[in-house]
Structure formats: structure tokens, C-alpha cells
Design an enzyme around this catalytic site. Structure first.
Site, short mmCIF file in Angstrom:
data_model
loop_
_atom_site.label_atom_id
_atom_site.label_comp_id
_atom_site.label_asym_id
_atom_site.label_seq_id
_atom_site.Cartn_x
_atom_site.Cartn_y
_atom_site.Cartn_z
N TYR A 253 0.76 -1.39 -0.08
CA TYR A 253 0.03 0.02 0.09
C TYR A 253 0.89 1.06 -0.04
CZ TYR A 253 0.96 0.78 4.77
OH TYR A 253 1.45 1.19 6.28
N CYS A 254 0.30 2.50 -0.35
CA CYS A 254 1.11 3.72 -0.26
C CYS A 254 0.06 4.74 0.32
CB CYS A 254 1.59 4.02 -1.54
SG CYS A 254 0.30 4.36 -2.85
N LEU A 255 0.11 6.00 -0.12
CA LEU A 255 -0.62 6.80 0.22
C LEU A 255 -2.08 6.77 -0.52
CD1 LEU A 255 -1.60 9.41 1.97
CD2 LEU A 255 -0.53 10.88 0.08
N GLY A 257 -2.63 4.85 -3.63
CA GLY A 257 -2.75 3.55 -4.36
C GLY A 257 -1.74 3.63 -5.71
N ILE A 281 -3.48 4.47 2.06
CA ILE A 281 -3.72 4.46 3.52
C ILE A 281 -4.71 5.59 3.71
CG2 ILE A 281 -1.71 6.09 3.85
CD1 ILE A 281 -1.36 4.50 6.64
#
Ligand SMILES: Cc1cc2nc3c(=O)[nH]c(=O)nc-3n(C[C@H](O)[C@H](O)[C@H](O)COP(=O)(O)O)c2cc1C
Length: 290
Positions: A253-255, A257, A281
Site C-alpha cells: 500500500y502507499c498513500l 494507491g 492509506i
């Protein structure tokens, strides 16, 4: 408003519009847009790419070489003859095309090159490979037609070679000036915005799974999902230090997507066979760890 799309579903439309010219935007010394008729959407190195071909003489080429970024703007409805004339026949070296063609610029998401609201299908790219075409390798009939060097009446500009720029597709969407963005279900096949909350449940239920936060270290430190390890996208190779088995289920995951969707082909290339991007996230509802 931007509506994320399944870019592959627009491949036919893109080919159709390429025949009339789509816009290749760059943003070096200033924003500039030129018409292109040659280009292709495809896959290279397991990565969605859009390839464009730009002659040496174009102002666009100098901007591309400086920044390595471009955004494509493709009409979906009626074409604007002023935009087509200005972007297809005048040079950004001589004029400001934004003012001349009254281009309505739309801020980008993933690179630094705006899209154009009048031509709303937008593809943001980052150059990952470039090469000037070798005239000697072009079939003679095509070479004579498109690079007629030395032919009386032919300007140097008509004969100069194209450079091929292969751009990694970073984001794709349709600009809707007056419509709210639609939700997840219709999002791009390459960047489908996954439900991170469902993804975390699945991670917890998957034996031996690893959760990787591919954001930068400072973002990770500001709050991350409990149990995640931090391996920034730019240093993904480091995963091999901690995950020995290439069949390990990996959830990333990241900020938002975008970076995590890019981590999937990158991890596949390293050799990992069971990788999923679960999104960003920013949509996560559970507790964070600092
Ligand atoms: C329909 C159409 C398609 C074009 N396709 C290309 C192309 O694929 N590559 C290219 O180098 N020039 C192409 N051109 C020419 C450029 O758009 C034109 O020379 C433009 O004025 C260059 O702008 P610039 O100097 O601001 O970069 C095309 C022009 C038109 C009208």
C-alpha cells in the site's frame, strides 16, 4: 473533477483520435502542447506505457529532454479547430499556445504536466526510455516518404528524424468540469483503487503474508498500518533482504494507491509471484502506529 478510467477500454478511441491528432503536453520552461499522430498504448517491462515520436525540430523535444515527463490530452467529443490549428502548426518556441488556443489547464495528479479540459481523456506519463530512430533501419519507401533528405523543396524540418519516447503511464482519467468524480468500481484497470480495509482483512487472514508500505520513510514515520514494513518504491530491491521465498503473499500500500500499483510489476520483475496492491492509506479506517 477527474474520473478514473480503465485505460485499456479507451484503446480504440485513442487510435481513432490519433489519426486526427491528440495533444502531447510538456511543462519545461513553460506549458506547451503539440499535436501528435503517431503513438501507441501498450505494455513494456510489465508496465503500462504510451510511446510517442517527436521530431528533432519540435520545441516539445527540448522540453521532453529537460523534464522527462508528458501528459496526453485526447478529445472525447467535438474537436476545437483553433486548438488543432495552434497545437498542430505553430511552435511553442514562437508563441504561448495556452493563451493563443485558450487552453483550460487542469492540474496533474502524478507528474508535473497539466491536462487540458477541452480534450478531457488524460494520460499522465514519465519517460522511461528514449531513442532516436536510425534512418538507415527504416524501410526505403517509408524513409523516402517521411525523411526525404536532400529532396528539392524539402526543408530540414521535414527530414529530421523522430525520437521515440516511451512513457510509463502514471495515471489516466477523464476531466469532467461539472460532474463529481465517480467511485472505485470504474477506476483504471492499471490503477484500480482497491479497498484497503478489505485488503488488510485479507492480509491478516493470509498465512505467512507480508505487508509492505512503499511510501517514503518520513511518510511511514508519520503513521502506518500496524504490522507493515517500510520499503520505499525507489528501493524495492531491498525486499530481497527480508523476504526469501519468492512465492510469499505480499500486500503493498502507499498513500493513494498509485505507487503501490506500480510496485506490483516491479516486484514481479524481481521474481515475486504473489503480489497485490491493496490501495492507499488515505482510505484506511483502522488504527495507525507511529
Ligand atoms: C494531426 C497532426 C499530427 C502530428 N503528429 C506529429 C508527430 O507524431 N510527431 C511530430 O514530431 N510532429 C507531429 N505533428 C507536427 C507538430 O504538431 C507541429 O510541428 C507542432 O507545431 C510542433 O509544436 P512545438 O514546436 O510547439 O513542439 C503533427 C501535426 C498534426 C497536425
Amino acid at each position: 473533477m477527474k474520473e478514473k478510467i480503465k485505460l485499456a477500454e479507451y484503446a480504440g478511441k485513442i487510435n481513432e483520435e490519433l489519426r486526427r491528432g491528440i495533444l502531447l503536453n510538456t511543462n519545461g520552461d513553460k506549458f506547451n502542447s503539440m499535436s501528435i499522430g503517431w503513438g501507441a498504448l501498450g505494455i513494456l517491462w510489465n508496465t503500462p506505457v504510451f510511446t510517442v515520436y517527436v521530431r528533432e525540430s519540435r520545441y516539445t523535444k527540448s522540453q521532453l529532454d529537460k523534464t522527462g515527463e508528458f501528459t496526453l490530452s485526447i478529445p472525447l467529443g467535438e474537436r476545437d479547430p483553433v486548438i488543432d490549428r495552434v497545437c498542430g502548426s505553430l511552435s511553442g518556441r514562437d508563441i504561448d499556445k495556452t493563451a493563443e488556443a485558450k487552453l483550460a489547464l487542469e492540474p496533474p495528479n502524478a507528474n508535473s504536466v497539466p491536462g487540458i479540459a477541452q480534450y478531457p481523456l488524460t494520460v499522465e506519463c514519465r519517460v522511461i526510455y528514449r531513442e532516436q530512430q536510425k534512418l538507415g533501419l527504416i524501410p526505403p519507401a517509408m524513409r523516402a516518404r517521411f525523411y526525404p533528405e536532400g529532396t528539392p523543396g524539402c526543408s530540414a524540418e521535414q527530414a529530421d528524424p523522430h525520437t521515440m519516447y516511451i512513457g510509463e503511464v502514471l495515471d489516466a482519467y477523464v476531466i469532467h468540469p461539472d460532474r463529481p468524480a465517480v467511485k472505485e468500481e470504474s477506476m483504471n484497470v492499471f490503477f484500480r483503487k482497491n479497498d484497503i480495509n478489505a485488503g488488510i482483512v485479507e492480509f491478516k487472514n493470509t498465512e505467512g503474508a507480508v505487508l509492505i508500505d512503499v511510501r517514503d520513510e518520513d511518510e511511514f514515520a508519520s503513521g502506518h498500518i500496524p504490522g507493515a514494513v517500510n520499503i520505499p518504491l525507489s528501493r524495492l530491491r531491498e525486499v530481497e533482504d527480508s523476504v526469501d521465498d519468492y512465492d510469499t503473499p505480499i500486500f503493498t500500500y502507499c498513500l493513494s494507491g498509485v505507487r503501490s500499483s506500480r510496485s506490483v510489476p516491479a516486484l514481479n520483475m524481481i521474481g515475486y509471484t504473489n503480489v497485490r496492491s491493496i490501495g492507499g492509506i488515505e482510505d484506511y479506517k483502522g488504527p495507525l502506529e507511529r
